[in-house]
Each structure stands twice: as C-alpha cells, then as structure tokens.
Design an enzyme around this catalytic site. Structure first.
Site, PDB file in Angstrom:
ATOM      1  N   ARG A  90       0.195  -8.549  13.677  1.00 46.56           N
ATOM      2  CA  ARG A  90      -0.382  -7.527  12.789  1.00 46.56           C
ATOM      3  C   ARG A  90      -1.327  -8.187  11.784  1.00 46.56           C
ATOM      4  O   ARG A  90      -2.378  -7.650  11.452  1.00 46.56           O
ATOM      5  CB  ARG A  90       0.723  -6.755  12.072  1.00 46.56           C
ATOM      6  CG  ARG A  90       1.491  -5.851  13.026  1.00 46.56           C
ATOM      7  CD  ARG A  90       2.801  -5.366  12.440  1.00 46.56           C
ATOM      8  NE  ARG A  90       2.661  -4.523  11.275  1.00 46.56           N
ATOM      9  CZ  ARG A  90       3.629  -4.292  10.395  1.00 46.56           C
ATOM     10  NH1 ARG A  90       4.813  -4.873  10.548  1.00 46.56           N
ATOM     11  NH2 ARG A  90       3.426  -3.509   9.381  1.00 46.56           N
ATOM     12  N   ARG A 142      11.833  -5.804   3.774  1.00 42.67           N
ATOM     13  CA  ARG A 142      11.700  -4.366   4.054  1.00 42.67           C
ATOM     14  C   ARG A 142      12.649  -3.975   5.188  1.00 42.67           C
ATOM     15  O   ARG A 142      13.300  -2.929   5.125  1.00 42.67           O
ATOM     16  CB  ARG A 142      10.245  -4.039   4.421  1.00 42.67           C
ATOM     17  CG  ARG A 142      10.009  -2.579   4.731  1.00 42.67           C
ATOM     18  CD  ARG A 142       8.561  -2.195   4.543  1.00 42.67           C
ATOM     19  NE  ARG A 142       7.740  -2.546   5.686  1.00 42.67           N
ATOM     20  CZ  ARG A 142       6.406  -2.418   5.719  1.00 42.67           C
ATOM     21  NH1 ARG A 142       5.764  -1.984   4.659  1.00 42.67           N
ATOM     22  NH2 ARG A 142       5.721  -2.732   6.787  1.00 42.67           N
ATOM     23  N   ARG A 183      11.834  -0.531  11.395  1.00 39.41           N
ATOM     24  CA  ARG A 183      10.623  -0.493  12.213  1.00 39.41           C
ATOM     25  C   ARG A 183      10.618  -1.641  13.206  1.00 39.41           C
ATOM     26  O   ARG A 183      10.877  -2.782  12.841  1.00 39.41           O
ATOM     27  CB  ARG A 183       9.389  -0.593  11.304  1.00 39.41           C
ATOM     28  CG  ARG A 183       9.048   0.695  10.632  1.00 39.41           C
ATOM     29  CD  ARG A 183       7.930   0.505   9.635  1.00 39.41           C
ATOM     30  NE  ARG A 183       6.743  -0.106  10.209  1.00 39.41           N
ATOM     31  CZ  ARG A 183       5.574  -0.163   9.581  1.00 39.41           C
ATOM     32  NH1 ARG A 183       5.459   0.344   8.368  1.00 39.41           N
ATOM     33  NH2 ARG A 183       4.527  -0.732  10.143  1.00 39.41           N
ATOM     34  N   LYS A 197       0.831  -1.206   0.000  1.00 36.64           N
ATOM     35  CA  LYS A 197       0.000   0.000   0.000  1.00 36.64           C
ATOM     36  C   LYS A 197       0.871   1.264   0.000  1.00 36.64           C
ATOM     37  O   LYS A 197       0.607   2.189  -0.758  1.00 36.64           O
ATOM     38  CB  LYS A 197      -0.914   0.037   1.246  1.00 36.64           C
ATOM     39  CG  LYS A 197      -1.870  -1.134   1.366  1.00 36.64           C
ATOM     40  CD  LYS A 197      -2.833  -0.968   2.537  1.00 36.64           C
ATOM     41  CE  LYS A 197      -2.181  -0.949   3.907  1.00 36.64           C
ATOM     42  NZ  LYS A 197      -1.495  -2.189   4.298  1.00 36.64           N
ATOM     43  N   ARG A 229      -9.145   0.979   9.432  1.00 38.50           N
ATOM     44  CA  ARG A 229      -8.728  -0.389   9.729  1.00 38.50           C
ATOM     45  C   ARG A 229      -9.763  -1.149  10.542  1.00 38.50           C
ATOM     46  O   ARG A 229      -9.562  -2.313  10.842  1.00 38.50           O
ATOM     47  CB  ARG A 229      -7.426  -0.352  10.532  1.00 38.50           C
ATOM     48  CG  ARG A 229      -6.159  -0.666   9.713  1.00 38.50           C
ATOM     49  CD  ARG A 229      -5.010  -0.470  10.662  1.00 38.50           C
ATOM     50  NE  ARG A 229      -3.800  -1.155  10.365  1.00 38.50           N
ATOM     51  CZ  ARG A 229      -2.723  -0.578   9.820  1.00 38.50           C
ATOM     52  NH1 ARG A 229      -2.778   0.647   9.370  1.00 38.50           N
ATOM     53  NH2 ARG A 229      -1.601  -1.256   9.704  1.00 38.50           N
TER      54      ARG A 229
HETATM   55  P1  AMP Z   1       1.299   0.667   9.284  1.00 40.45           P
HETATM   56  O1  AMP Z   1       2.466   1.542   9.055  1.00 40.45           O
HETATM   57  O2  AMP Z   1       0.078   1.100   8.509  1.00 40.45           O
HETATM   58  O3  AMP Z   1       1.599  -0.797   9.115  1.00 40.45           O
HETATM   59  O4  AMP Z   1       0.884   0.861  10.825  1.00 40.45           O
HETATM   60  C1  AMP Z   1       1.771   0.536  11.868  1.00 40.45           C
HETATM   61  C2  AMP Z   1       1.020   0.410  13.173  1.00 40.45           C
HETATM   62  O5  AMP Z   1       0.380   1.659  13.488  1.00 40.45           O
HETATM   63  C3  AMP Z   1      -0.109  -0.599  13.173  1.00 40.45           C
HETATM   64  O6  AMP Z   1       0.344  -1.922  13.428  1.00 40.45           O
HETATM   65  C4  AMP Z   1      -0.993  -0.066  14.303  1.00 40.45           C
HETATM   66  O7  AMP Z   1      -0.430  -0.342  15.572  1.00 40.45           O
HETATM   67  C5  AMP Z   1      -0.890   1.423  14.090  1.00 40.45           C
HETATM   68  N1  AMP Z   1      -1.923   1.914  13.147  1.00 40.45           N
HETATM   69  C6  AMP Z   1      -1.726   2.460  11.920  1.00 40.45           C
HETATM   70  N2  AMP Z   1      -2.882   2.789  11.352  1.00 40.45           N
HETATM   71  C7  AMP Z   1      -3.850   2.453  12.235  1.00 40.45           C
HETATM   72  C8  AMP Z   1      -5.273   2.521  12.227  1.00 40.45           C
HETATM   73  N3  AMP Z   1      -5.938   3.013  11.156  1.00 40.45           N
HETATM   74  N4  AMP Z   1      -5.937   2.072  13.302  1.00 40.45           N
HETATM   75  C9  AMP Z   1      -5.298   1.583  14.386  1.00 40.45           C
HETATM   76  N5  AMP Z   1      -3.959   1.457  14.456  1.00 40.45           N
HETATM   77  C10 AMP Z   1      -3.231   1.891  13.394  1.00 40.45           C
END
Ligand code: AMP
Length: 198
Positions: free
Chosen positions: A150, A127, A139, A13, A88
């Site tokens: 996740r 990554r 990360r 994404k 989400r």
């Molecule tokens: P991402 O970079 O999108 O993979 O997000 C990393 C982490 O941020 C996720 O595993 C969640 O802990 C938190 N996070 C990101 N977006 C959301 C969301 N829309 N709702 C809840 N937690 C989020």
C-alpha cells in the site's frame, strides 16, 4: 467546505475526517469505506475490487471515479464534503476537477498529513490490534506485508498529487506526527484561513 485529505495509509486521514464531520456537519467520503461496503454487499463492484484491495493495490480509476461522482450528488453533500483516500492518482485528480466544474463548484483546500514512514507500520499494527480488542473485524490489508505494498502504491501513484495541488495553489501541509488533537487544531487553522481567503 470541500476539502481533500492527502497522506499515506495510516497517516490519520480517517481519524481527522471523523472529527471534521462532527465539527462542520459535512460528510466524510472515504472511497476505502465505500469499497469495503461494496465487498461486504457482494455487489459487482465489490467482486471486482476485493482481490485488488486484499493485495494492497489500487482499484481502477474508472470504478472509484464512478462511485464518487454518484456520491457527491446526494443531498448530504450539498454543503460540502471531505474526500478521504480519494483522489489517489493523477487521473482521479483530473476527474475531481471535471466533476466539480461540471457542477459549478470548487475545491477549498487540500491538506496533506505529513508523516514519518517508519512510524506508519506501527500505527497499522496498532489499528489492527485495537479493532481486534474492540471485537471489530480486522481489515485484511492491515498487516505489515500488505501495508508495504500500500505504501509503495502511495509513493508511485498518489504522492505526485502533492505537486499537482501545490501547482494549483491548493496544497497545505500539516504535521501528521503531532498528537491527534494537535493535528486537528492545525487542520482547523488551515480551514479558517481558507474560509477567510474565500
Ligand atoms: P483505504 O481505506 O483508504 O486505506 O483504502 C483501502 C483500499 O481500498 C486501498 O488499498 C485500495 O485498494 C482501495 N482504494 C481506496 N480508495 C481508492 C482510490 N481512491 N483509488 C483506488 N483504490 C482505492
């Protein structure tokens, strides 16, 4: 153009969103990036989100909804935006609906990147390796154990959104296992069709 990119962690994404930013000149709103920035800045939100993120769980709906509501009012979102990693949960999806309708705007399309789970862990490991070799920070949640969590969160809380948007006639699926360029081309075809239908 307002669109949502859906798909599990590691589906691509972020990569595709960056390409859309370049081509269409609209910003990528990644709640993950915003939350990591809050953690980095040591803000109140960052302090509350950090442990949850490190564990691979979802931050509360109230926190992310508030972040996005504030962000979409900024000037660079006037022409549109790409929601990456948000919504989400179904609660977040309902929040998007009301945020947009309160502003008299709508969603053009929701694109789901469909991927094979087994390939995802490999992508996440890569990554992390790429970030490391580029001298960038890795990360904390890009490791196989947290990744499993996740992915579980995704299937429990986010996957139902495909049905939600399908029922609204907004969902388009794209094969996320194709090459990055092929995925981009498929997304552009979906967007062109959505623009024609407007
Ligand atoms: P991402 O970079 O999108 O993979 O997000 C990393 C982490 O941020 C996720 O595993 C969640 O802990 C938190 N996070 C990101 N977006 C959301 C969301 N829309 N709702 C809840 N937690 C989020």
């Amino acid at each position: 153009m307002r669109l949502i990119l859906l798909g599990p962690p590691g589906a691509g994404k972020g990569t595709q969103a960056q390409r859309l930013v370049e081509k269409h000149g609209i910003p990528q709103l990644s709640t993950g990036d915003m939350l990591r920035a809050a953690v980095q800045a040591g803000s109140e939100v960052g302090k509350r989100a950090k442990a949850v993120m490190d564990a691979g769980e979802l931050v509360s709906d109230a926190i992310v909804n508030a972040i996005v509501a504030e962000r979409i009012d900024q000037a660079d979102c006037a022409k549109g935006f790409i929601l990456d990693g948000y919504p989400r949960t179904l609660v977040q999806a309902d929040a998007v609906e009301s945020m947009l309708s309160q502003r008299g705007i709508g969603l053009d399309t929701v694109i789901e990147l469909v991927v094979d789970d087994r390939a995802l862990v490999g992508r996440i490991v890569k990554r992390a390796e790429d970030a490391k070799s580029a001298g960038q920070p890795v990360r904390k949640d890009d490791n196989p154990a947290v990744f499993e969590e996740r992915l579980r969160e995704y299937y429990k809380k986010t996957a139902p959104l495909t049905g939600y948007y399908y029922a609204k006639g907004k969902l388009k699926t794209v094969d996320g296992m194709a090459s990055i360029d092929a995925v981009t081309a498929e997304i552009e075809a979906v967007l062109a069709a959505a623009t024609r239908a407007r």
